[in-house]
Design an enzyme around this catalytic site. Structure first.
Site, PDB file in Angstrom:
ATOM      1  N   ARG A 261       2.283   3.056  -3.416  1.00 42.59           N
ATOM      2  CA  ARG A 261       2.534   3.412  -2.022  1.00 42.59           C
ATOM      3  C   ARG A 261       2.956   4.876  -1.979  1.00 42.59           C
ATOM      4  NH1 ARG A 261       0.046  -0.388  -0.948  1.00 42.59           N
ATOM      5  NH2 ARG A 261       0.672  -2.264   0.163  1.00 42.59           N
TER       6      ARG A 261
ATOM      7  N   HIS B 192      -6.892   5.773  -0.449  1.00 43.26           N
ATOM      8  CA  HIS B 192      -6.362   4.400  -0.603  1.00 43.26           C
ATOM      9  C   HIS B 192      -7.506   3.440  -0.946  1.00 43.26           C
ATOM     10  CE1 HIS B 192      -2.823   1.611   0.617  1.00 43.26           C
ATOM     11  NE2 HIS B 192      -3.568   1.039  -0.315  1.00 43.26           N
TER      12      HIS B 192
HETATM   13  C1  GLV Z   1      -3.106  -2.414  -0.713  1.00 42.23           C
HETATM   14  O1  GLV Z   1      -2.555  -1.379  -0.780  1.00 42.23           O
HETATM   15  C2  GLV Z   1      -2.525  -3.702  -0.952  1.00 42.23           C
HETATM   16  O2  GLV Z   1      -1.290  -3.837  -0.969  1.00 42.23           O
HETATM   17  O3  GLV Z   1      -3.296  -4.642  -1.163  1.00 42.23           O
END
Ligand code: GLV
Length: 309
Positions: free
Chosen positions: A224, A272
């Site tokens: 994160r 991401h």
């Molecule tokens: C993505 O970041 C997840 O937590 O699956």
């Protein structure tokens, strides 16, 4: 069984189609068109709006559609008193491991430097160590971390892990808690973060961590954005304490175009994408969970909200 489906990605239709393909008996309602909330048995969600659960008097399960539940726990201050589960999909863990392997190879084999040389058409070869000489440190040893460890070990890297609690059966040295951190960092040339985001792990990737790593080390953050103190990363790159970073996650996503991270020559940004949830494989896991709920069997991958994962 009546299920509400909410995602903040624009993948709700794909999820619904896959759920109905694998479990045609489900009634899947797409948020916010949920009808009578008192009828809902299960919510499948990703970073839900705080009012999503209003009136769901008969709710039995909240199943998060991702590995991390921080988006739920932080966004919804008062959660209904029902079990919460995170998504543990072995396919997703494998995707995360591929990302971390790419990052490790990139830094180990100096592809970061070759990429910069491209722009100058510069023919210059760089020496590199062999994998057993490279300490790779994985922070987090859950479903994802242990897959990352396994894959990197297959390539011969000298892998260790850092976790909150001891893992006596782990296949690599495990350093535990604040006490174990200095020794873990001292042997880590490539630091990979796949920790859950909790109040304890927020801002963990900071100056103190970078200063304890060997000079010229690398950071990979696939967990994160809030784990990382960005100004500390920038100064560690400036002083040469760190030689490069590969970042997949950011406190504000999408990462704003104005962010200096995009243009930094030693930072490689990805959107991401390390372990995008695959609706097909994830749905198989979710359908198994719903069947367990139906049959009154123990549920999988329950979260302890107090612990944060
Ligand atoms: C993505 O970041 C997840 O937590 O699956």
């Amino acid at each position: 069984m009546k299920v509400v489906l909410q995602t903040s990605w624009n993948t709700a239709a794909a999820w619904r189609a896959e759920l109905l393909r694998q479990a045609p008996d489900l009634e899947v309602r797409l948020w916010p068109e949920i009808g009578d909330p008192a009828e809902i048995d299960v919510v499948l969600c990703w970073q839900p709006p705080p009012d999503l659960f209003a009136g769901m008097r008969n709710l039995r399960l909240i199943q998060v559609l991702g590995a991390g539940v921080d988006g739920l726990l932080r966004k919804v201050p008062v959660l209904p008193p029902v079990p919460i589960a995170r998504l543990v999909d072995p396919v997703m863990a494998q995707r995360m491991a591929e990302y971390c392997l790419y990052a490790t190879l990139r830094f180990h084999r100096r592809f970061d430097l070759y990429e910069r040389q491209l722009a100058q058409a510069r023919w210059e070869r760089h020496q590199h160590l062999d994998p057993p000489e490279i300490g790779v440190g994985v922070m987090g040893l859950g479903a994802i971390g242990s897959t990352v460890v396994r894959v990197l070990r297959q390539f011969g890297y000298n892998v260790a892990a850092w976790t909150r609690s001891p893992h006596p059966d782990a296949e690599v040295p495990v350093f535990v808690g604040g006490e174990g951190l200095p020794a873990f960092l001292a042997r880590t040339r490539i630091l990979i973060c796949v920790l859950p985001l909790t109040p304890e792990t927020a801002s963990i990737l900071d100056r103190r961590v970078f200063e304890q790593m060997p000079r010229g080390s690398y950071l990979v953050n696939a967990a994160r954005g809030e784990h990382l103190v960005v100004p500390h990363l920038l100064s560690a790159l400036e002083t040469g304490r760190l030689e490069g970073a590969m970042l997949d996650v950011f406190a504000h996503e999408p990462l704003p175009k104005s962010s200096p991270l995009w243009r930094h020559p030693k930072i490689f940004v990805t959107p991401h994408t390390a372990g995008i949830t695959n609706p097909r494989t994830a749905t198989a896991v979710i359908v198994e969970q719903l069947r367990r709920l139906e049959r009154g069997e123990p549920l999988l991958h329950l979260v302890d909200p107090a612990r944060g994962y």
